[in-house]
Design a protein around this motif. Structure first.
Motif, PDB file in Angstrom:
ATOM      1  N   THR A 433       0.808  -1.225   0.000  1.00  0.00           N
ATOM      2  CA  THR A 433       0.000   0.000   0.000  1.00  0.00           C
ATOM      3  C   THR A 433       0.837   1.270   0.000  1.00  0.00           C
ATOM      4  O   THR A 433       0.315   2.343  -0.268  1.00  0.00           O
ATOM      5  CB  THR A 433      -0.928   0.031   1.225  1.00  0.00           C
ATOM      6  OG1 THR A 433      -0.155   0.211   2.412  1.00  0.00           O
ATOM      7  CG2 THR A 433      -1.730  -1.263   1.337  1.00  0.00           C
ATOM      8  N   LEU A 434       2.114   1.172   0.317  1.00  0.00           N
ATOM      9  CA  LEU A 434       2.951   2.368   0.430  1.00  0.00           C
ATOM     10  C   LEU A 434       3.547   2.756  -0.914  1.00  0.00           C
ATOM     11  O   LEU A 434       3.945   1.888  -1.685  1.00  0.00           O
ATOM     12  CB  LEU A 434       4.083   2.120   1.437  1.00  0.00           C
ATOM     13  CG  LEU A 434       3.638   1.793   2.859  1.00  0.00           C
ATOM     14  CD1 LEU A 434       4.851   1.453   3.714  1.00  0.00           C
ATOM     15  CD2 LEU A 434       2.865   2.950   3.466  1.00  0.00           C
ATOM     16  N   ALA A 436       6.171   3.581  -3.658  1.00  0.00           N
ATOM     17  CA  ALA A 436       7.529   3.035  -3.757  1.00  0.00           C
ATOM     18  C   ALA A 436       8.595   4.090  -3.500  1.00  0.00           C
ATOM     19  O   ALA A 436       9.622   3.804  -2.881  1.00  0.00           O
ATOM     20  CB  ALA A 436       7.734   2.415  -5.139  1.00  0.00           C
ATOM     21  N   ARG A 437       8.374   5.320  -3.944  1.00  0.00           N
ATOM     22  CA  ARG A 437       9.415   6.344  -3.818  1.00  0.00           C
ATOM     23  C   ARG A 437       9.613   6.785  -2.372  1.00  0.00           C
ATOM     24  O   ARG A 437      10.597   7.450  -2.046  1.00  0.00           O
ATOM     25  CB  ARG A 437       9.070   7.555  -4.680  1.00  0.00           C
ATOM     26  CG  ARG A 437       7.930   8.405  -4.136  1.00  0.00           C
ATOM     27  CD  ARG A 437       7.598   9.581  -5.034  1.00  0.00           C
ATOM     28  NE  ARG A 437       6.613  10.447  -4.424  1.00  0.00           N
ATOM     29  CZ  ARG A 437       5.297  10.218  -4.422  1.00  0.00           C
ATOM     30  NH1 ARG A 437       4.834   9.124  -5.017  1.00  0.00           N
ATOM     31  NH2 ARG A 437       4.465  11.055  -3.840  1.00  0.00           N
ATOM     32  N   LYS A 438       8.647   6.432  -1.490  1.00  0.00           N
ATOM     33  CA  LYS A 438       8.732   6.843  -0.094  1.00  0.00           C
ATOM     34  C   LYS A 438       8.705   5.648   0.850  1.00  0.00           C
ATOM     35  O   LYS A 438       8.364   5.775   2.023  1.00  0.00           O
ATOM     36  CB  LYS A 438       7.565   7.794   0.225  1.00  0.00           C
ATOM     37  CG  LYS A 438       7.510   9.016  -0.675  1.00  0.00           C
ATOM     38  CD  LYS A 438       6.343   9.905  -0.365  1.00  0.00           C
ATOM     39  CE  LYS A 438       6.642  10.787   0.819  1.00  0.00           C
ATOM     40  NZ  LYS A 438       7.736  11.720   0.591  1.00  0.00           N
ATOM     41  N   LEU A 439       9.070   4.486   0.327  1.00  0.00           N
ATOM     42  CA  LEU A 439       8.979   3.278   1.132  1.00  0.00           C
ATOM     43  C   LEU A 439       9.875   3.358   2.364  1.00  0.00           C
ATOM     44  O   LEU A 439       9.488   2.954   3.467  1.00  0.00           O
ATOM     45  CB  LEU A 439       9.349   2.059   0.279  1.00  0.00           C
ATOM     46  CG  LEU A 439       9.065   0.680   0.870  1.00  0.00           C
ATOM     47  CD1 LEU A 439       7.594   0.541   1.221  1.00  0.00           C
ATOM     48  CD2 LEU A 439       9.484  -0.404  -0.109  1.00  0.00           C
ATOM     49  N   THR A 498      -8.863  -3.212   2.431  1.00  0.00           N
ATOM     50  CA  THR A 498      -8.597  -1.866   1.961  1.00  0.00           C
ATOM     51  C   THR A 498      -7.188  -1.687   1.463  1.00  0.00           C
ATOM     52  O   THR A 498      -6.858  -0.694   0.867  1.00  0.00           O
ATOM     53  CB  THR A 498      -8.845  -0.850   3.087  1.00  0.00           C
ATOM     54  OG1 THR A 498      -7.908  -1.088   4.148  1.00  0.00           O
ATOM     55  CG2 THR A 498     -10.273  -0.966   3.625  1.00  0.00           C
ATOM     56  N   ALA A 499      -6.312  -2.638   1.744  1.00  0.00           N
ATOM     57  CA  ALA A 499      -4.889  -2.538   1.336  1.00  0.00           C
ATOM     58  C   ALA A 499      -4.756  -2.750  -0.162  1.00  0.00           C
ATOM     59  O   ALA A 499      -5.553  -3.431  -0.778  1.00  0.00           O
ATOM     60  CB  ALA A 499      -4.055  -3.564   2.087  1.00  0.00           C
TER      61      ALA A 499
END
Length: 499
Positions: A433-434, A436-439, A498-499
């Motif tokens: 759900t996150l 990728a650029r801010k994982l 919801t994920a």
């Protein structure tokens, strides 16, 4: 742009990806099982243990979001994106492990604990994001399961090593103010094992380049623009509420004569409020957000499912930290009748704590590979985590009714199942759900909810125990059981679909 999929990794690839965590967890296990013992051997009292342990969670709170933010933006050619942080942290942690048992005085041990925990966090935090970087969504659960198994296996080795050395003839007693050879040699071994395992992962893996990552995820909006909008949309007065809350805590410490360590909690709340106010003011003036602005903006912009899981983490890790601080005094006092750290009985009890910690970590490793996949396929990740947390609560509660220390091994089975779900299920739910650029930064911010409860336990639990249960650390296990039940109830609010 056509979105590409990452190649699937076989078991060898999954092994190499997370083997470094084996050594990192040896370091954490040696710290968790032996620092109270070292502090008591160097002369600290039972009441002062929580204050000395503050260094560990505070360091994680400061380090993890920063390292996550930096690793999202790092690319050092062949060394890659996350691996530079694995390597730097491992070197510093190994040095701290080598020096810790040689600490001549209590202050030196406390400072080395700070250094050790900072270095372990520098290595650990990017490993969480590393799995998300290297695996496609359909392998996230497998990746975090293997990582959890290595965490459990490393913790078994780190926890039980002093006990093994004692049975091999290494001295387990020492004069007052000194550390037994069984602990000293275990820390030396841990430093070497940590460095070797991290070097294995660094040498056997190659990270995807920024161009490859772009092909996996497509075009994404510039990070500065998103952070500026989030910050500029916030009420400038929000930071004032945090400052007011921190100030109120400081006033209550003075009015109620609470432990002085609680001042740290007030200072942290006020500091976050000040940082938030500065970041919002910069954004409303149109200035670049910088690292502070990015972290504050990302904290306020967490996805809804991450916020719900954060509450679960808060309660889960409160219970774990209660256990790590108090198991040694509980077992030595209530099961070995040996409150004196200079006695041989105390050292036998402390070594039994190593065995107990090795047991729950061994159960966690087996559970991660066998039980969790079975349960998650049949009842889902959310219910699997609820089951695990409930087992852990039963394990903690059993400390109050068991009298024979050998039967505490059964308690550790429940705790080990809980530990496996705590390490795997929230991350498996979140990974897909996150953005990728801010994982990295989101994984670091998620770990704030691992660290904050530890700070609360370290600062508040001492005051509670002194006021209501002086000299009776066994009641901390009742607090831990109740807290894990709260975590289980909070988990029921998470909606996996919801994920």
């Amino acid at each position: 742009m056509t979105i590409e999929r990452r190649p699937r990794l076989g078991w060898a690839g999954l092994f190499n990806l997370s083997f470094g965590f084996f050594g990192i967890q040896i370091g954490f296990a040696l710290q968790n099982a032996n620092m109270s013992r070292i502090f008591q051997s160097l002369g600290t009292s039972l009441d002062d243990l929580p204050a000395l342990w503050v260094a560990a969670p505070l360091t994680g709170l400061l380090v993890q979001p920063v390292i996550g933010h930096l690793s999202d933006r790092t690319w050092l050619g062949r060394l890659g994106r996350r691996r530079p942080y694995f390597l730097a942290g491992a070197i510093l942690a190994a040095v701290a492990l080598f020096l810790m048992p040689e600490a001549p005085v209590l202050l030196a041990a406390a400072l080395l604990l700070w250094m050790l925990d900072a270095a372990l966090n520098v290595s650990m935090e990017p490993f969480r994001a590393f799995v998300g970087d290297m695996l496609d969504k359909d392998q996230h659960a497998a990746g975090y399961g293997v990582q959890t198994a290595f965490i459990g296996a490393g913790a078994v080795v780190g926890s039980i090593f002093p006990w093994v050395l004692e049975h091999l003839g290494v001295s387990n007693v020492a004069p007052p103010g000194q550390i037994p050879d069984s602990v000293r040699y275990a820390f030396f071994f841990g430093g070497g094992a940590l460095l070797a395992s991290v070097l294995w992962t660094v040498a056997t893996t190659r990270e995807y380049s920024p161009d490859q990552m772009a092909r996996f995820h497509g075009a994404e909006e510039g990070d500065d623009g998103t952070a500026l909008r989030r910050l500029a949309a916030r009420d400038p007065g929000d930071g004032g509420w945090w400052i007011a809350a921190g100030s109120a805590v400081i006033v209550l410490v003075a009015m109620l004569d609470l432990e002085k360590e609680v001042l740290l909690l007030g200072g942290l709340l006020a500091s976050y409020g000040l940082a938030s106010a500065v970041a919002v003011a910069r954004a409303r003036a149109g200035r670049a957000p910088g690292m502070l602005g990015h972290i504050v903006g990302d904290f306020g912009g967490m996805p809804p499912i991450m916020k719900r899981l954060a509450l679960v983490q808060f309660f889960s890790w409160s219970a774990l930290f209660i256990m790590w601080i108090n198991t040694t005094p509980v077992v030595t006092r209530d099961f070995f009748a040996a409150p004196d750290p200079a006695s041989a009985a105390f050292q036998r009890g402390a070594n039994w704590v190593d065995v107990l910690f090795a047991t729950y970590n061994g159960v966690a490793a087996i559970s991660a590979l066998l039980l969790l996949p079975f349960l998650s396929r049949r009842i889902g990740k959310v219910r699997t985590h609820v089951v695990g947390l409930t087992c852990g609560a039963a394990g903690y509660a059993s400390f109050l009714v068991i009298r024979d220390p050998r039967w505490l091994l059964l308690s550790e089975v429940g705790i080990g199942i809980a530990w496996s779900t705590i390490l795997a299920m929230p991350y498996a739910i979140l990974a897909s759900t996150l953005p990728a650029r801010k994982l990295g930064v989101y994984m670091g911010l998620f770990n704030v909810f691992v660290v904050v409860p530890q700070l609360l336990v370290a600062t508040v639990m001492g005051s509670i125990m002194k006021r209501f249960f002086p000299g009776e650390p066994i009641w901390t296990m009742a607090f831990a059981a109740a807290t894990l039940l709260l975590a289980a109830f909070a988990m029921l609010r998470v909606r996996e679909e919801t994920a």
